[in-house]
Every structure is written in C-alpha cells, then in structure tokens.
Design an enzyme around this catalytic site. Structure first.
Site, PDB file in Angstrom:
ATOM      1  N   ASP A 192       0.720  -1.066   0.122  1.00  0.00           N
ATOM      2  CA  ASP A 192      -0.110  -0.041  -0.065  1.00  0.00           C
ATOM      3  C   ASP A 192       1.370   1.293  -0.049  1.00  0.00           C
ATOM      4  OD1 ASP A 192      -2.282   1.614   0.471  1.00  0.00           O
ATOM      5  OD2 ASP A 192      -1.454   1.528   2.316  1.00  0.00           O
ATOM      6  N   ASP A 220       0.237   5.252   1.461  1.00  0.00           N
ATOM      7  CA  ASP A 220      -0.377   5.847   1.863  1.00  0.00           C
ATOM      8  C   ASP A 220      -0.180   4.932   3.680  1.00  0.00           C
ATOM      9  OD1 ASP A 220      -0.750   8.549   0.182  1.00  0.00           O
ATOM     10  OD2 ASP A 220      -2.679   6.815   0.325  1.00  0.00           O
TER      11      ASP A 220
HETATM   12  C1  BG6 Z   1      -5.862   5.829   0.591  1.00  0.00           C
HETATM   13  C2  BG6 Z   1      -5.701   6.571   1.951  1.00  0.00           C
HETATM   14  O1  BG6 Z   1      -4.413   5.202  -0.184  1.00  0.00           O
HETATM   15  O2  BG6 Z   1      -6.485   6.219  -0.010  1.00  0.00           O
HETATM   16  C3  BG6 Z   1      -7.377   6.924   1.754  1.00  0.00           C
HETATM   17  O3  BG6 Z   1      -5.021   5.616   3.062  1.00  0.00           O
HETATM   18  C4  BG6 Z   1      -8.029   7.658   1.177  1.00  0.00           C
HETATM   19  O4  BG6 Z   1      -7.217   7.710   3.532  1.00  0.00           O
HETATM   20  C5  BG6 Z   1      -7.914   7.192  -0.160  1.00  0.00           C
HETATM   21  O5  BG6 Z   1      -9.307   8.297   1.398  1.00  0.00           O
HETATM   22  C6  BG6 Z   1      -8.213   7.786  -1.255  1.00  0.00           C
HETATM   23  O6  BG6 Z   1      -7.265   8.314  -1.359  1.00  0.00           O
HETATM   24  P1  BG6 Z   1      -7.508  10.279  -2.590  1.00  0.00           P
HETATM   25  O7  BG6 Z   1      -6.109  10.877  -3.234  1.00  0.00           O
HETATM   26  O8  BG6 Z   1      -8.213   9.180  -3.648  1.00  0.00           O
HETATM   27  O9  BG6 Z   1      -8.643  10.371  -2.238  1.00  0.00           O
HETATM   28 MG    MG Z   2      -2.409   2.853   3.443  1.00  0.00          MG
END
Ligand code: BG6
Ligand code: MG
Length: 239
Positions: free
Chosen positions: A30, A32
């Site tokens: 993953d 984030d």
């Molecule tokens: C995930 C994060 O990787 O991506 C979430 O952990 C986030 O917090 C999700 O909501 C969607 O991200 P984005 O950048 O498409 O809004």
């Molecule tokens: Mg994550």
C-alpha cells in the site's frame, strides 16, 4: 558441449525448483502510511474540511478512514456526524478535501518517506521477488512521481484502476494479475484495518504496518522494516 549444456539445464531446473518451493513470490505495498507518511496529509485534509463544516473528526475516526476510497471515507465522517447530503454535495465536499490534500503534496519530500521502506522494497527486488504498489488513492501516481519511486514496482495499481473500495480485494487482485503471481503467493503490507481485510479477501497474507492495537486482524505487525526477516518470510510466509 552437450555435457555443459546439460549442466546449464540442470542448474536452471534447480533454480526454478528453489523458486517454486518458496512460499512467496509477490510483495504488494500500500502507499499511504506504508511507504510514505501521506496518511497524515489525508487526515489533515479531512480535518480541515470537517472544521470548516462544523463536524467532529478526531484521530480515532481518522484511523477508520485509512485505506478507504475518497467518497466512502467522506461517508464515514458524515455518518459519525449524523449528516445526510446529496450525491452531488458529497462530490463537491470530497473535491474540497482533495484540494487541501494536493496542497500538502506540493511540499512533499524525502522526509515524508517511511524510514527503511525504500531499502526494504529494494532488498525484496534483489531477492528476485515481484513488487507492486496497490493504493486506493487517485493521487498515488503523483506521490510516486514526486518522490521518484515508480521504478521500485513491477506493477502500479491506483484508485483510478479500481471501482470498489477496500475491504474489497479488487486492488490487490489487480496487482497480482498485473505482475503475474498467484494470490496465495502474495503478501500485502498495509496500515489500514480495511486493507488487511482486503488482503485476506484476496486470499493473500498481510503484514500490518503500524500500531498492532488498531490492526488486530493482521497476523504480523511491525513499525520498523528492519525488524522483518525477509528470507524467512519468503520461505515460510507469515505462519
Ligand atoms: C488511501 C488512503 O490510500 O487512499 C485514504 O489511506 C484515502 O485515506 C484513499 O481516502 C483515497 O485517496 P484519494 O487520494 O483518491 O482521495
Ligand atoms: Mg494506507
């Protein structure tokens, strides 16, 4: 000539057998909260939106948003606050949060990298494993580009490639398909409860990254990549 050709064939067969006997062949990360501390910026983006709307949002709720796609994440916050809005309004609000998040990304740099993560992925590749990045975020490519990380992965799957949020296994199954490894021979690194569920739903093993107290569903949890014995994981999996 014939004899040396035979030796080469035997050696190749041996290598192939050794590789096939390994429990794991695919490592899926993953993004984030696992490779980069952008989990913090997602939370701060939502927090700023919540503050402007007069909604309650604390870190406990914030942890529930980990791994959850943009609109479903907003829905978690709305539900906690007993707020109902139209679908159009959900998209408007989620766009505002995304602008806040993208403003944080403008200043992203190497200090935002999870310590040891890049070195760990490099070692995984040196050992001949396939690597993939599998993130629910539609901003994942921008983060990879800003920190020049794309070369670390044989496959990259982002929020733009999937239609179902974790705990649905779609993001991880797509990664496994793209780098050509059976799901049962993949291990996922995840900081989200929903992400560990998604890995299990894909028939994969999962290493929790972060506090074990919030990842009770992970069979192994760690906060420091140097704690992991990579060779053991490859040979035996996590059991
Ligand atoms: C995930 C994060 O990787 O991506 C979430 O952990 C986030 O917090 C999700 O909501 C969607 O991200 P984005 O950048 O498409 O809004
Ligand atoms: Mg994550």
């Amino acid at each position: 000539m014939a004899a040396s050709g035979g030796v080469v064939v035997q050696f190749k067969t041996l290598l192939y057998t050794a590789r096939m006997s390994q429990r794991l062949q695919g490592f899926i990360f993953d993004l984030d909260g696992v490779v980069v501390f952008t989990d913090k910026y997602h939370y701060l983006g939502w927090k700023r939106l919540a503050d402007t709307q007069g909604w309650h949002l604390d870190e406990t709720i914030g942890h529930q948003l980990r791994g959850v796609s943009r609109i479903p994440a907003l829905e978690v916050i709305l539900e906690h606050n007993g707020v109902t809005v139209s679908e159009d309004e959900k998209h408007r609000l989620a766009d505002i949060k995304n602008e806040y998040y993208k403003a944080f990304l403008r200043d992203i740099n190497e200090d935002d990298l999870y310590p040891g993560a890049v070195e760990f992925v490099e070692r995984v590749r040196e050992l001949g494993m396939k690597t993939a990045l599998a993130s629910a975020s539609k901003n994942a490519e921008a983060v990879l580009e800003a920190l020049r990380l794309a070369h670390l992965f044989d496959a990259v799957v982002t929020g733009n490639d999937i239609t179902r949020s974790k705990p649905d296994p779609q993001v991880f199954l797509t990664a496994a398909e793209r780098f050509g490894v059976e799901p049962s021979r993949c291990v996922v690194f995840e900081d989200a409860y929903s992400g560990i569920e998604a890995a299990h739903n894909a028939g994969m093993q999962a290493v929790g990254v972060g506090d074990p107290a919030r990842l009770p569903n992970a069979s192994l949890c760690m906060t420091d990549y140097s704690e992991l014995s990579l060779e053991d994981i490859i040979e035996r999996g996590l059991e």
